[in-house]
Scaffold this active site. Structure first.
Site, PDB file in Angstrom:
ATOM      1  N   ALA A  65       1.029  -1.359  -0.098  1.00 49.34           N
ATOM      2  CA  ALA A  65      -0.075  -0.022   0.031  1.00 49.34           C
ATOM      3  C   ALA A  65       0.991   1.216   0.152  1.00 49.34           C
ATOM      4  CB  ALA A  65      -0.848  -0.008   1.306  1.00 49.34           C
ATOM      5  N   GLY A 109       0.771  -4.991   1.034  1.00 51.05           N
ATOM      6  CA  GLY A 109      -0.526  -5.089   0.255  1.00 51.05           C
ATOM      7  C   GLY A 109      -0.348  -5.459  -0.992  1.00 51.05           C
ATOM      8  N   GLU A 112      -0.761  -9.136  -0.447  1.00 50.92           N
ATOM      9  CA  GLU A 112      -2.018  -9.502  -0.177  1.00 50.92           C
ATOM     10  C   GLU A 112      -2.805  -9.450  -1.265  1.00 50.92           C
ATOM     11  OE1 GLU A 112      -1.814  -6.540   2.833  1.00 50.92           O
ATOM     12  OE2 GLU A 112      -2.662  -7.760   4.333  1.00 50.92           O
ATOM     13  N   GLU A 132       4.780  -5.111   7.061  1.00 47.32           N
ATOM     14  CA  GLU A 132       4.243  -4.025   7.721  1.00 47.32           C
ATOM     15  C   GLU A 132       4.672  -3.561   9.085  1.00 47.32           C
ATOM     16  OE1 GLU A 132       2.503  -6.425   5.879  1.00 47.32           O
ATOM     17  OE2 GLU A 132       1.160  -5.633   4.790  1.00 47.32           O
TER      18      GLU A 132
HETATM   19  N1  CO8 Z   1       4.611   3.188  -0.624  1.00 49.57           N
HETATM   20  C1  CO8 Z   1       5.128   4.345  -1.108  1.00 49.57           C
HETATM   21  N2  CO8 Z   1       6.252   4.414  -1.913  1.00 49.57           N
HETATM   22  C2  CO8 Z   1       7.014   3.674  -2.026  1.00 49.57           C
HETATM   23  C3  CO8 Z   1       6.673   2.069  -1.523  1.00 49.57           C
HETATM   24  C4  CO8 Z   1       5.304   1.987  -0.826  1.00 49.57           C
HETATM   25  N3  CO8 Z   1       4.991   0.792  -0.385  1.00 49.57           N
HETATM   26  N4  CO8 Z   1       7.366   1.137  -1.853  1.00 49.57           N
HETATM   27  C5  CO8 Z   1       8.335   2.011  -2.857  1.00 49.57           C
HETATM   28  N5  CO8 Z   1       7.998   3.195  -2.779  1.00 49.57           N
HETATM   29  C6  CO8 Z   1       8.779   4.202  -3.429  1.00 49.57           C
HETATM   30  C7  CO8 Z   1       9.942   4.762  -2.687  1.00 49.57           C
HETATM   31  O1  CO8 Z   1       9.821   5.706  -1.538  1.00 49.57           O
HETATM   32  C8  CO8 Z   1      10.828   5.340  -3.624  1.00 49.57           C
HETATM   33  O2  CO8 Z   1      10.425   6.563  -4.252  1.00 49.57           O
HETATM   34  P1  CO8 Z   1      11.368   8.168  -4.203  1.00 49.57           P
HETATM   35  O3  CO8 Z   1      12.180   7.577  -5.624  1.00 49.57           O
HETATM   36  O4  CO8 Z   1      10.552   9.011  -4.480  1.00 49.57           O
HETATM   37  O5  CO8 Z   1      12.087   7.778  -2.850  1.00 49.57           O
HETATM   38  C9  CO8 Z   1      10.501   4.486  -4.942  1.00 49.57           C
HETATM   39  O6  CO8 Z   1       9.284   3.761  -4.758  1.00 49.57           O
HETATM   40  C10 CO8 Z   1      11.873   3.377  -5.091  1.00 49.57           C
HETATM   41  O7  CO8 Z   1      11.780   2.651  -3.795  1.00 49.57           O
HETATM   42  P2  CO8 Z   1      13.279   2.553  -3.253  1.00 49.57           P
HETATM   43  O8  CO8 Z   1      14.110   3.580  -3.644  1.00 49.57           O
HETATM   44  O9  CO8 Z   1      13.046   2.318  -1.806  1.00 49.57           O
HETATM   45  O10 CO8 Z   1      13.608   1.101  -3.906  1.00 49.57           O
HETATM   46  P3  CO8 Z   1      14.854   0.031  -3.715  1.00 49.57           P
HETATM   47  O11 CO8 Z   1      14.975  -0.748  -4.577  1.00 49.57           O
HETATM   48  O12 CO8 Z   1      15.866   0.531  -2.810  1.00 49.57           O
HETATM   49  O13 CO8 Z   1      13.884  -0.756  -2.510  1.00 49.57           O
HETATM   50  C11 CO8 Z   1      11.918  -1.831  -1.559  1.00 49.57           C
HETATM   51  C12 CO8 Z   1      12.766  -1.592  -2.898  1.00 49.57           C
HETATM   52  C13 CO8 Z   1      12.791  -2.786  -0.799  1.00 49.57           C
HETATM   53  C14 CO8 Z   1      10.685  -2.611  -1.917  1.00 49.57           C
HETATM   54  C15 CO8 Z   1      11.642  -0.719  -0.805  1.00 49.57           C
HETATM   55  O14 CO8 Z   1      11.129   0.334  -1.524  1.00 49.57           O
HETATM   56  C16 CO8 Z   1      10.512  -1.114   0.349  1.00 49.57           C
HETATM   57  O15 CO8 Z   1      11.018  -1.443   1.440  1.00 49.57           O
HETATM   58  N6  CO8 Z   1       9.342  -0.543   0.131  1.00 49.57           N
HETATM   59  C17 CO8 Z   1       8.356  -0.528   1.048  1.00 49.57           C
HETATM   60  C18 CO8 Z   1       7.717  -1.965   1.496  1.00 49.57           C
HETATM   61  C19 CO8 Z   1       6.804  -2.123   2.448  1.00 49.57           C
HETATM   62  O16 CO8 Z   1       7.027  -1.756   3.615  1.00 49.57           O
HETATM   63  N7  CO8 Z   1       5.685  -2.330   2.149  1.00 49.57           N
HETATM   64  C20 CO8 Z   1       4.406  -2.605   2.931  1.00 49.57           C
HETATM   65  C21 CO8 Z   1       3.751  -1.167   3.079  1.00 49.57           C
HETATM   66  S1  CO8 Z   1       2.461  -1.247   4.091  1.00 49.57           S
HETATM   67  C22 CO8 Z   1       1.003  -2.114   3.503  1.00 49.57           C
HETATM   68  O17 CO8 Z   1       1.160  -2.443   2.369  1.00 49.57           O
HETATM   69  C23 CO8 Z   1       0.083  -2.484   4.326  1.00 49.57           C
HETATM   70  C24 CO8 Z   1      -1.105  -3.069   3.508  1.00 49.57           C
HETATM   71  C25 CO8 Z   1      -2.095  -3.084   4.295  1.00 49.57           C
HETATM   72  C26 CO8 Z   1      -3.421  -2.482   3.501  1.00 49.57           C
HETATM   73  C27 CO8 Z   1      -3.354  -0.917   3.057  1.00 49.57           C
HETATM   74  C28 CO8 Z   1      -4.454  -0.707   2.197  1.00 49.57           C
HETATM   75  C29 CO8 Z   1      -4.553   0.875   1.549  1.00 49.57           C
END
Ligand code: CO8
Length: 258
Positions: A65, A109, A112, A132
Site C-alpha cells: 500500500a 498490500g 495480499e 508492515e
Molecule cells: N509506498 C510508497 N512508496 C513506495 C513504496 C510504498 N509501499 N515502496 C516503494 N516506494 C517508493 C520509494 O519511496 C521510492 O520513491 P522515491 O524515489 O520518491 O524515494 C521508490 O518507490 C523506489 O523505492 P526504493 O528507492 O526504496 O527502491 P529500492 O529498490 O531501494 O527498495 C523496496 C525496494 C525494498 C521494495 C523498498 O522500496 C521498500 O521497502 N518499500 C516498502 C515496502 C513495504 O514496507 N511495504 C508494505 C507497505 S504497508 C502495507 O502494504 C499495508 C497493507 C495494508 C493494506 C492497506 C491498504 C491501503
C-alpha cells in the site's frame, strides 16, 4: 477509458491488467485501487473475456500500500472509511478467474493483492513479504489470514513478525505460488494459462472456482457436499454434454458457453 495508474489491454479472450506506477514500485494508492476495481468490473461484464491476468513490472508486482499516502491518516480516518476493504474486494469478488503474474517485489498490500487472486505464477525474481511490522503496523488486507492458510503458521508468523521476504523457490516449496517461470516469459506464460482457462465452459469454470474457494470457508463434510451439488449442476449444462460426447468421439470439444 483512460487510466493513470494501470494499463489495460485484451489478448484474445484474456483481460490483462498491468499495475503501472513505476516510480513508486507500483505502491497501491487509492487512485490505483479505484482504477483496478473499474477495470475488473469492465472485464467481468465483457462477454469476450474468459479470464484475467494481473501483473506488475519486472521490478515490482507491488511494493505495498502507498506508505506516503497512509502515513498521516488518523484512526478516525481509517476506521470511518473502512480503509482497505473498500475497493480491494473486487479482486476476490470477481467470478472470472484472476491469475496473478508476479515478478520482483510483492510486499505488504502487494503480497495480499497477489493472494486475493485465484493463483500466483511467480517469476524467478519474485520476492514475497509482509513487512508492515517494520513500519509499525500489521497486514490489513488479509495477509495474516491468507498467508497463513497458504504456507502454514510457522512461515507466516515468522514473515509477519520479522518482515523476512520469501524468494520464488521458497514460495513454491511452501505452496504460495503454483509454479516458477523465467522472468522474461512470465506474462506470456500467464496469458497462455489464462487462454487455456478461457477455452473451457465459462459457467463450469465459475462453478469450479467457487467450489475450490469453498474449501477455505467450510468443513470437509460440508465442502464435499457443496462440491457434489455443483458437480450435479454441471449436468444441466450443454457444455457437459458436449465435453463428454467430444471425449467419446475423440475430438476437441466446442463449448457453447465461453
Ligand atoms: N509506498 C510508497 N512508496 C513506495 C513504496 C510504498 N509501499 N515502496 C516503494 N516506494 C517508493 C520509494 O519511496 C521510492 O520513491 P522515491 O524515489 O520518491 O524515494 C521508490 O518507490 C523506489 O523505492 P526504493 O528507492 O526504496 O527502491 P529500492 O529498490 O531501494 O527498495 C523496496 C525496494 C525494498 C521494495 C523498498 O522500496 C521498500 O521497502 N518499500 C516498502 C515496502 C513495504 O514496507 N511495504 C508494505 C507497505 S504497508 C502495507 O502494504 C499495508 C497493507 C495494508 C493494506 C492497506 C491498504 C491501503
Amino acid at each position: 477509458m483512460p487510466y493513470e495508474n494501470i494499463l489495460v489491454e485484451t489478448r484474445g479472450p484474456v483481460g490483462l491488467i498491468t499495475l503501472n506506477r513505476p516510480k513508486a514500485l507500483n505502491a497501491l494508492c487509492a487512485a490505483l485501487i479505484r482504477e483496478l476495481g473499474l477495470a475488473l468490473d469492465a472485464f467481468e461484464a465483457d462477454n469476450e473475456i474468459g479470464a484475467i491476468v494481473l501483473t506488475g513490472s519486472e521490478k515490482a508486482f507491488a511494493a505495498g500500500a502507498d506508505i506516503k499516502e497512509m502515513a498521516t491518516k488518523s484512526y478516525m480516518d481509517v476506521y470511518l472509511a473502512d480503509f482497505i476493504t473498500h475497493g480491494w474486494e473486487q479482486v476476490t469478488k470477481c467470478r472470472k478467474p484472476v491469475v496473478a503474474a508476479v515478478a520482483g517485489y510483492a510486499l505488504g498490500g502487494g503480497c495480499e493483492m497477489a493472494m486475493m487472486c485465484d493463483f500466483i505464477l511467480a517469476a524467478d525474481t519474485a520476492k514475497f513479504g509482509q513487512p508492515e511490522i517494520t513500519i509499525g503496523t500489521i497486514p490489513g488486507a488479509g495477509g495474516t489470514q491468507r498467508l497463513t492458510r497458504a504456507v502454514g503458521k510457522a512461515k507466516a508468523m515468522e514473515m509477519c513478525l520479522t518482515g523476512r521476504m520469501m524468494d520464488a523457490a521458497e514460495a513454491e516449496r511452501a505452496g504460495l505460488v503454483s509454479r516458477i517461470i523465467p522472468a522474461a516469459d512470465l506474462v506470456d506464460e500467464a496469458i497462455k494459462v489464462a487462454e487455456r482457462i478461457a477455452e473451457m465452459s465459462r459457467p463450469v469454470v465459475m462453478l469450479c472456482k467457487e467450489s475450490v474457494n469453498a474449501a477455505f470457508e467450510t468443513t470437509l463434510t460440508q465442502g464435499v457436499k457443496f462440491e457434489r451439488r455443483l458437480f450435479h449442476s454441471t449436468f444441466a449444462t450443454e457444455d457437459q454434454k458436449e465435453g463428454m460426447a467430444a471425449f467419446a468421439e475423440k475430438r476437441t470439444p466446442s463449448f457453447k458457453n465461453r
